[in-house]
Design a protein around this motif. Sequence first.
Motif, mmCIF file in Angstrom:
data_model
loop_
_atom_site.group_PDB
_atom_site.id
_atom_site.type_symbol
_atom_site.label_atom_id
_atom_site.label_comp_id
_atom_site.label_asym_id
_atom_site.label_seq_id
_atom_site.Cartn_x
_atom_site.Cartn_y
_atom_site.Cartn_z
ATOM 1 N N THR A 16 20.842 10.432 -27.735
ATOM 2 C CA THR A 16 21.945 11.201 -28.012
ATOM 3 C C THR A 16 22.599 10.830 -29.383
ATOM 4 O O THR A 16 23.145 11.645 -29.825
ATOM 5 C CB THR A 16 23.020 11.208 -26.965
ATOM 6 N N GLN A 17 22.226 9.630 -29.808
ATOM 7 C CA GLN A 17 23.007 9.222 -31.106
ATOM 8 C C GLN A 17 22.111 9.853 -32.109
ATOM 9 O O GLN A 17 20.963 9.670 -32.288
ATOM 10 C CB GLN A 17 22.982 7.754 -31.136
ATOM 11 N N ASN A 18 22.880 10.408 -33.428
ATOM 12 C CA ASN A 18 22.188 11.137 -34.498
ATOM 13 C C ASN A 18 21.384 10.211 -34.897
ATOM 14 O O ASN A 18 20.154 10.447 -35.381
ATOM 15 C CB ASN A 18 23.266 11.563 -35.461
ATOM 16 N N GLU A 69 21.882 5.331 -24.255
ATOM 17 C CA GLU A 69 22.464 4.497 -25.238
ATOM 18 C C GLU A 69 23.924 4.303 -24.820
ATOM 19 O O GLU A 69 24.837 4.857 -25.518
ATOM 20 C CB GLU A 69 22.457 4.790 -26.565
ATOM 21 N N LEU A 70 24.370 3.436 -24.098
ATOM 22 C CA LEU A 70 25.647 3.167 -23.456
ATOM 23 C C LEU A 70 26.582 2.418 -24.367
ATOM 24 O O LEU A 70 27.942 2.402 -24.133
ATOM 25 C CB LEU A 70 25.942 2.585 -22.111
ATOM 26 N N ASP A 71 25.957 1.722 -25.508
ATOM 27 C CA ASP A 71 26.983 1.108 -26.557
ATOM 28 C C ASP A 71 27.669 2.071 -27.246
ATOM 29 O O ASP A 71 28.767 1.665 -28.046
ATOM 30 C CB ASP A 71 26.125 0.155 -27.339
ATOM 31 N N VAL A 72 27.219 3.210 -27.639
ATOM 32 C CA VAL A 72 27.686 4.526 -28.356
ATOM 33 C C VAL A 72 28.052 5.791 -27.772
ATOM 34 O O VAL A 72 29.158 6.199 -28.222
ATOM 35 C CB VAL A 72 26.849 4.560 -29.585
ATOM 36 N N LEU A 73 27.307 5.890 -26.869
ATOM 37 C CA LEU A 73 27.767 7.133 -25.993
ATOM 38 C C LEU A 73 29.126 7.206 -25.453
ATOM 39 O O LEU A 73 29.559 6.243 -24.613
ATOM 40 C CB LEU A 73 26.525 7.381 -24.892
ATOM 41 N N PRO A 74 30.145 8.088 -25.677
ATOM 42 C CA PRO A 74 31.282 8.056 -25.042
ATOM 43 C C PRO A 74 31.129 8.232 -23.409
ATOM 44 O O PRO A 74 30.531 8.983 -22.822
ATOM 45 C CB PRO A 74 32.176 9.378 -25.747
ATOM 46 N N TYR A 75 32.350 7.610 -22.892
ATOM 47 C CA TYR A 75 32.354 7.381 -21.427
ATOM 48 C C TYR A 75 32.184 8.918 -20.710
ATOM 49 O O TYR A 75 31.408 9.171 -19.651
ATOM 50 C CB TYR A 75 33.434 6.936 -21.207
ATOM 51 N N VAL A 111 29.002 10.136 -18.276
ATOM 52 C CA VAL A 111 29.298 10.688 -16.819
ATOM 53 C C VAL A 111 28.590 12.086 -16.678
ATOM 54 O O VAL A 111 27.987 12.393 -15.681
ATOM 55 C CB VAL A 111 30.915 10.720 -16.498
ATOM 56 N N ILE A 119 22.058 5.267 -14.113
ATOM 57 C CA ILE A 119 21.960 5.327 -15.362
ATOM 58 C C ILE A 119 21.810 3.730 -15.904
ATOM 59 O O ILE A 119 22.422 2.972 -15.027
ATOM 60 C CB ILE A 119 22.963 6.212 -16.289
ATOM 61 N N ASP A 143 21.571 1.009 -19.190
ATOM 62 C CA ASP A 143 21.871 0.875 -20.863
ATOM 63 C C ASP A 143 20.462 0.610 -21.411
ATOM 64 O O ASP A 143 19.849 -0.366 -21.194
ATOM 65 C CB ASP A 143 23.023 0.012 -20.786
ATOM 66 N N SER A 163 20.475 0.516 -24.828
ATOM 67 C CA SER A 163 21.095 0.307 -26.360
ATOM 68 C C SER A 163 20.305 -1.084 -26.846
ATOM 69 O O SER A 163 19.858 -0.775 -28.305
ATOM 70 C CB SER A 163 22.585 0.304 -26.434
ATOM 71 N N TYR A 175 31.863 0.414 -32.352
ATOM 72 C CA TYR A 175 33.021 1.176 -32.038
ATOM 73 C C TYR A 175 34.289 0.780 -32.925
ATOM 74 O O TYR A 175 34.473 -0.445 -33.312
ATOM 75 C CB TYR A 175 33.539 1.014 -30.724
#
Lengths: 385, 385
Positions: free
Chosen positions: B22-24, B92-98, B102, B112, B114, B116, B183
Amino acid sequence: MARIETLKNELKNQAISAALITQNVDIFYFTGSMQNGLLYVPVAGDPIFYVKKSVVRASEESSIEVEPLGRMRTLGDRIKAHFGKPSILGLELDVLPYQLGVRYQQMLNTEIKDISSLIRLQRSVKSEYEQTQIRKAAHLVDEVIQLLPSWISIDMTEVELAAKIEQYLRVRGNINLNRMRGYNQELALGMIASGSAAATPTYFDGPAGGLGLTVASPQGASYKKLAKNEPILLDFSTVVEGYMVDQTRIAVIGSLQDDLLQAYEVSRNILREVEKLGKPGVSWESLYQHALQMVEQAGLQAHFMGFGDDQAKFLGHGVGMEIDELPILANGFKQSLQENMVIAIEPKFTFPGRGVVGIENTYVVKSDGLESLSISSEAIIVVEG
Amino acid sequence: MARIETLKNELKNQAISAALITQNVDIFYFTGSMQNGLLYVPVAGDPIFYVKKSVVRASEESSIEVEPLGRMRTLGDRIKAHFGKPSILGLELDVLPYQLGVRYQQMLNTEIKDISSLIRLQRSVKSEYEQTQIRKAAHLVDEVIQLLPSWISIDMTEVELAAKIEQYLRVRGNINLNRMRGYNQELALGMIASGSAAATPTYFDGPAGGLGLTVASPQGASYKKLAKNEPILLDFSTVVEGYMVDQTRIAVIGSLQDDLLQAYEVSRNILREVEKLGKPGVSWESLYQHALQMVEQAGLQAHFMGFGDDQAKFLGHGVGMEIDELPILANGFKQSLQENMVIAIEPKFTFPGRGVVGIENTYVVKSDGLESLSISSEAIIVVEG
């Protein structure tokens, strides 16, 4: 501390026992300091700003009591010992990474709830101080607008013009960060783009695009040279004490064709109409819908806010410390405008292969309509070609 | 597609059925396009890049098959129909907003996990192409270093110097975004800071600080004027095709006092030692520990990487499309260096009230040690005062 009291009331209304504020901009808003730390705000009692780095600097800057954060693994117990265990903890779940959300939830072993809308709504209404910073930013942007006729020439690339604007604003206080809250959204100064390059669609959630310098940042200024008789889109902001203004004007070397000039006039007419309509109590979406009617009357709906599949479906956005604040002027947003909300309104028209024309002012909502914080002339900036 | 195959193997090793990227920056790494969308990579079968905006542009840029994302609410069913329901989904749970975590978990109604670290580790090893971009960035940074003696003068402010550097690099391809994964971490070009201002601690996870222009961005260049006989910290990067180099040099108008010169020599000696030690198989933390021993022998431990409570406890960091990549040279990181990892190593010493001295090169790990991608002279840049 007035901001903390407002937050506490909102938390209480939503039956949330405490907020753990984690995002740098929100922390700055509530404490006056942007040092690295966590702000705990209980519904009852005084908040504490737990600071990791720099404690010394935070103590000087913060209006909230500062404590060293110390070891992360003991923080949960310290908070529970001092404040009691919160039954429901509010977190900024729109920006807080998932990993950290889980960590804070476990740290306090409690139910968590999203308070991002609540905070964003509180921040959307600007104090006199905040409006003053945005006015100052608008003055700096206008200084650039007045200099542009002497800067723009037919031999320069878009990025050369962007770099000149950036340098001028940088030494006058621009932090060279255009903060955005949206995941993956990025902005470097703004969009300085001309002709067909400006009409190129991008990933950016906005009406204009830009070729950009590379596929690794596919938006904004490119190496394209400024050419005769093309609209030059000058959509840029500057930041004063963290607060931004957002403004768009159009320049041309030579002259624009009639249909582009007409579209530009439609965008100005839209501003005149929404300035009258934008009063407290009016719904956010109604301004977008009114603009859409005017666009349809002008037969320009295919060009409004982008072209074809890449049209952005909004008219304006809140602006403050982030460029994508509330309110959002788009369908589905039935909330009401409130006095002292600050909104950038940007009706624009995209003509593939030819360019983008349009205008943008930043406004503050007053009891009798919108007051413009932008002070630049709305005339097209004409440079001899 | 080699990158996708590596990712698939890693997912398989960790018993993850598919990744939703998901992260650019990660999306760009795996597809070659940074348009707005979601990349679905199943362990078995071909990936699909679901694009929201701009589909046209993504189709031109992406090496992965592109499909319009369409309505978000139907995406889960489309993915399940095409790929089957994943039993474990990597995010990518280090950058993906909560909130989004969800949402994606519910969209595919699955467990799910992580991924990352897995992605960050893969990205830490650079291809020849990636190393070439970083070399180009190093050459541009060196052009600035060579120009600095003619740019630096006693009357200018830190931010005037920063703005001059920024403008030079901007028109040569700098996207004016220094991407960071952490973050709340932000960086505008780097740290151009002098004397006591450079020694001011900040929220930034690095050794140097900087007063900054405002409490709303309390780091980096400030309005402080460059003065005689103070170290001027020139820690900056530039970006070529999305890839950054990170480099630090020291300048002075006049001359530096002996203890500062000695500390600078210690920082250079540390580089010489770790250049020999930094081979594949060596642990990340061992380089930090070796530097720490040298610092203690020189009696400079109180000044290393900051001062007092604000010391940063690391020696270097990976650099590529983000400035805070893996590896991390710090205690607790027992992983091994791998050939073609790219690392910025930055031993620095902070003297409160007086300034920061130190050096930083960007290196690539080769079989016989570290090869410097930075090409600038390591001599202190002396300007007549």
